[in-house]
Design a protein around this motif. Sequence first.
Motif, PDB file in Angstrom:
ATOM      1  N   GLY A  96      -6.367  10.110 -16.021  1.00 57.47           N
ATOM      2  CA  GLY A  96      -6.116  10.471 -15.055  1.00 57.47           C
ATOM      3  C   GLY A  96      -4.749  10.707 -15.919  1.00 57.47           C
ATOM      4  N   THR A  97      -3.611   9.502 -16.556  1.00 60.44           N
ATOM      5  CA  THR A  97      -2.753  10.614 -17.146  1.00 60.44           C
ATOM      6  C   THR A  97      -2.617  12.091 -17.486  1.00 60.44           C
ATOM      7  N   LEU A 157      -5.833  14.402  -3.714  1.00 60.00           N
ATOM      8  CA  LEU A 157      -6.189  13.822  -4.259  1.00 60.00           C
ATOM      9  C   LEU A 157      -6.682  15.018  -5.482  1.00 60.00           C
ATOM     10  N   GLU A 158      -6.479  14.723  -6.161  1.00 64.72           N
ATOM     11  CA  GLU A 158      -7.103  15.470  -7.738  1.00 64.72           C
ATOM     12  C   GLU A 158      -8.077  14.903  -8.381  1.00 64.72           C
ATOM     13  N   PRO A 159      -8.650  15.329  -8.199  1.00 67.95           N
ATOM     14  CA  PRO A 159     -10.137  15.287  -9.049  1.00 67.95           C
ATOM     15  C   PRO A 159     -10.107  15.018 -10.900  1.00 67.95           C
ATOM     16  N   LEU A 160     -10.102  14.727 -11.348  1.00 62.82           N
ATOM     17  CA  LEU A 160     -11.175  14.446 -12.082  1.00 62.82           C
ATOM     18  C   LEU A 160     -12.491  13.826 -13.260  1.00 62.82           C
ATOM     19  N   ASN A 161     -12.987  13.941 -14.204  1.00 64.30           N
ATOM     20  CA  ASN A 161     -13.954  13.648 -14.690  1.00 64.30           C
ATOM     21  C   ASN A 161     -13.377  12.375 -15.707  1.00 64.30           C
ATOM     22  N   THR A 162     -14.070  11.263 -15.178  1.00 65.83           N
ATOM     23  CA  THR A 162     -13.656   9.552 -16.256  1.00 65.83           C
ATOM     24  C   THR A 162     -14.873   9.521 -16.658  1.00 65.83           C
ATOM     25  N   PRO A 163     -14.918   8.516 -17.767  1.00 71.51           N
ATOM     26  CA  PRO A 163     -15.506   7.364 -18.236  1.00 71.51           C
ATOM     27  C   PRO A 163     -15.547   6.701 -17.798  1.00 71.51           C
ATOM     28  N   ILE A 164     -16.623   6.277 -16.874  1.00 71.60           N
ATOM     29  CA  ILE A 164     -17.645   5.002 -16.055  1.00 71.60           C
ATOM     30  C   ILE A 164     -18.149   3.800 -17.136  1.00 71.60           C
ATOM     31  N   GLY A 186     -14.106   3.708 -10.440  1.00 72.55           N
ATOM     32  CA  GLY A 186     -16.050   4.679  -9.692  1.00 72.55           C
ATOM     33  C   GLY A 186     -16.338   3.668  -9.428  1.00 72.55           C
ATOM     34  N   TYR A 187     -15.311   2.715  -9.241  1.00 72.27           N
ATOM     35  CA  TYR A 187     -15.780   1.363  -8.990  1.00 72.27           C
ATOM     36  C   TYR A 187     -15.841   1.278  -6.762  1.00 72.27           C
ATOM     37  N   THR A 205     -13.684  10.663 -10.553  1.00 65.32           N
ATOM     38  CA  THR A 205     -12.337   9.733  -9.592  1.00 65.32           C
ATOM     39  C   THR A 205     -10.804  10.635  -9.383  1.00 65.32           C
ATOM     40  N   HIS A 206      -9.978  10.047  -8.750  1.00 64.26           N
ATOM     41  CA  HIS A 206      -8.924  10.768  -8.099  1.00 64.26           C
ATOM     42  C   HIS A 206      -7.187  10.551  -8.497  1.00 64.26           C
ATOM     43  N   ASN A 207      -6.508  11.729  -9.447  1.00 62.71           N
ATOM     44  CA  ASN A 207      -5.012  10.881  -9.394  1.00 62.71           C
ATOM     45  C   ASN A 207      -4.378  11.154  -7.532  1.00 62.71           C
ATOM     46  N   VAL A 208      -3.691  10.162  -7.753  1.00 61.37           N
ATOM     47  CA  VAL A 208      -2.898  10.831  -6.107  1.00 61.37           C
ATOM     48  C   VAL A 208      -1.636  11.094  -5.849  1.00 61.37           C
ATOM     49  N   VAL A 209      -1.222  12.273  -5.069  1.00 63.37           N
ATOM     50  CA  VAL A 209       0.205  12.908  -5.575  1.00 63.37           C
ATOM     51  C   VAL A 209       0.072  13.054  -4.089  1.00 63.37           C
ATOM     52  N   GLY A 210       1.670  12.842  -3.748  1.00 66.58           N
ATOM     53  CA  GLY A 210       2.766  13.073  -2.672  1.00 66.58           C
ATOM     54  C   GLY A 210       3.585  13.839  -3.472  1.00 66.58           C
ATOM     55  N   THR A 211       4.545  14.567  -2.300  1.00 71.37           N
ATOM     56  CA  THR A 211       5.630  14.854  -2.919  1.00 71.37           C
ATOM     57  C   THR A 211       7.260  15.020  -1.982  1.00 71.37           C
ATOM     58  N   LEU A 212       8.146  15.127  -2.344  1.00 67.07           N
ATOM     59  CA  LEU A 212       8.705  15.173  -1.506  1.00 67.07           C
ATOM     60  C   LEU A 212       9.720  16.600  -2.017  1.00 67.07           C
ATOM     61  N   PRO A 213      10.684  16.737  -1.244  1.00 64.08           N
ATOM     62  CA  PRO A 213      12.264  17.784  -1.390  1.00 64.08           C
ATOM     63  C   PRO A 213      13.126  17.581  -1.834  1.00 64.08           C
ATOM     64  N   GLY A 214      13.895  17.958  -3.361  1.00 65.78           N
ATOM     65  CA  GLY A 214      15.254  18.092  -2.719  1.00 65.78           C
ATOM     66  C   GLY A 214      16.340  18.610  -3.193  1.00 65.78           C
ATOM     67  N   ALA A 215      17.434  17.941  -3.936  1.00 62.47           N
ATOM     68  CA  ALA A 215      18.452  19.113  -3.953  1.00 62.47           C
ATOM     69  C   ALA A 215      18.487  19.939  -4.701  1.00 62.47           C
ATOM     70  N   SER A 216      17.425  19.885  -6.021  1.00 63.68           N
ATOM     71  CA  SER A 216      18.039  20.563  -6.957  1.00 63.68           C
ATOM     72  C   SER A 216      16.421  21.113  -6.728  1.00 63.68           C
TER      73      SER A 216
END
Length: 487
Positions: A322-323, A73-80, A48-49, A251-262
């Motif tokens: 966030g977790t 950016l995945e939003p979530l409610n966070t106690p500040i 929140g800062y 606040t937000h979790n930051v997420v990104g992906t890469l495709p793989g072989a499975s």
Amino acid sequence: MGEVDGVGESSLTSNWSAVEKYFEQAPTSREMMGWIENIYNQGIRRAGYPADSWIEEWAAEQFRQTGLEDVRLEPLNTPIWRPQSAHFEIWPTGKPDEVTRFSGLALPYSTPTEGTEGRLARMEDGEVSGGIAVQEITFSQVPQSQMAERATDSYDPEGVLPDLVQTVPFDLPHVLDFDVAAKNGATAYVGLLTGVPWETSDFYWPYDAERRPIPGIWLSGNDGREVRELMASGECEGRIVSDATLTEETTHNVVGTLPGASDHWVIIGSHHDGPWASAVEDASGVSLVLAQARFWASVPRELRPHNMLFLLTSGHMAGAAGTQAFIADHQELFPKVVLEMHLEHVARRADVIDGEVVASDDPEVRWWFATQAPALEHLVLDSLAAEDIKRSWLLSPTALAPNPATDGAYFYYTGVPLVQYICTPIYIFDPRDTPDKVDEPSLVPISKAAARIIAGTAGCDPDTLRVPLENAAAATASEADAAAPES
């Protein structure tokens, strides 16, 4: 020592030789330190800062520049919790004009007050009902011979662990005594940091975001000794004034992906917030996740063992908000997960010299929590040895608590296989967590060891490394909040 006898042959190293040449595309230690210093220079990074809002956008942009897909950016409610000031006044009973006043830090998420007064009662005397509980706090000394009794194995080529004593930033016998004080009827709590080996009241603990029903304050060692002397001279009364706000914000979790072989997944995570500007906690963890993203983005898709999800969570210092939010929002993912890896805290051990916290040339003791699948444990040990990650303990997920002592603790309850790295230096909750405390020589080796572990899961399916939860009947994620402290 445990179930894994030394660094044995592993059946999970199938494609490291094919991807190792791409590691030259991974960032250098200097680049990683540049990230850490940039993050640190933004200022206090609590959820929140402004500095933490900045890192959400900055990290997302780093993910995009690296070549990750579906960056969001995945939003979530966070106690500040935003503290403004905290004071404690003490005077001899019956002599309200003889007031001595101290400033300190309010216990995070404790109740603000315009003035809570009462008689002062020592916690060790046991009778605090109706009074202000006062307690001296020290940091615990943990002989690593005791850790050996809990560990599955270790990588310690120097042979120093058996004789090493680590100072941890908790008073382990009294780690939640402020809750005991409230339960026993105290109207407020005063923690005297007389056993902390440098002068500070900036002890950011607790950080579980539980809203304590009473006000509390940390006072520095020198102030605490003065309070102790005043109380020793006769009965005293006191007053706590604490100005802080408690809100719930997005606040937000930051997420990104890469495709793989499975069609399966590996999750690689850390948290982006910290108690102060906090270089080790956890700008260093952010750098480790960015390094994995850079490396695996350079590897051809067919050589990535699985799809990869890179995660930087918000609100670790707010009860791992966030977790918990990520897990709640992605239940469909976990049956497909081959490995969840969390990477936190690349730290130097520090000495306190003439009252100053001074980084040594040695790394802090490292904890590697790993699911007790023998092939995975061997893979972790093989990887630590290959990259010479000294002073490392291999621990089961429940070796120290009902779950790993990490920001990724709640992943344990999803049943996915885990490898979670962390260490807990003495300065971790203090503003003295500065860039010089980062163990720069370990940044690249830890990154490479982590990449080896991930590469070793090639050919695994989600059930290959899964084992029954050790404490599924005895503990739940909510009960874990009351367990030994996370780091």
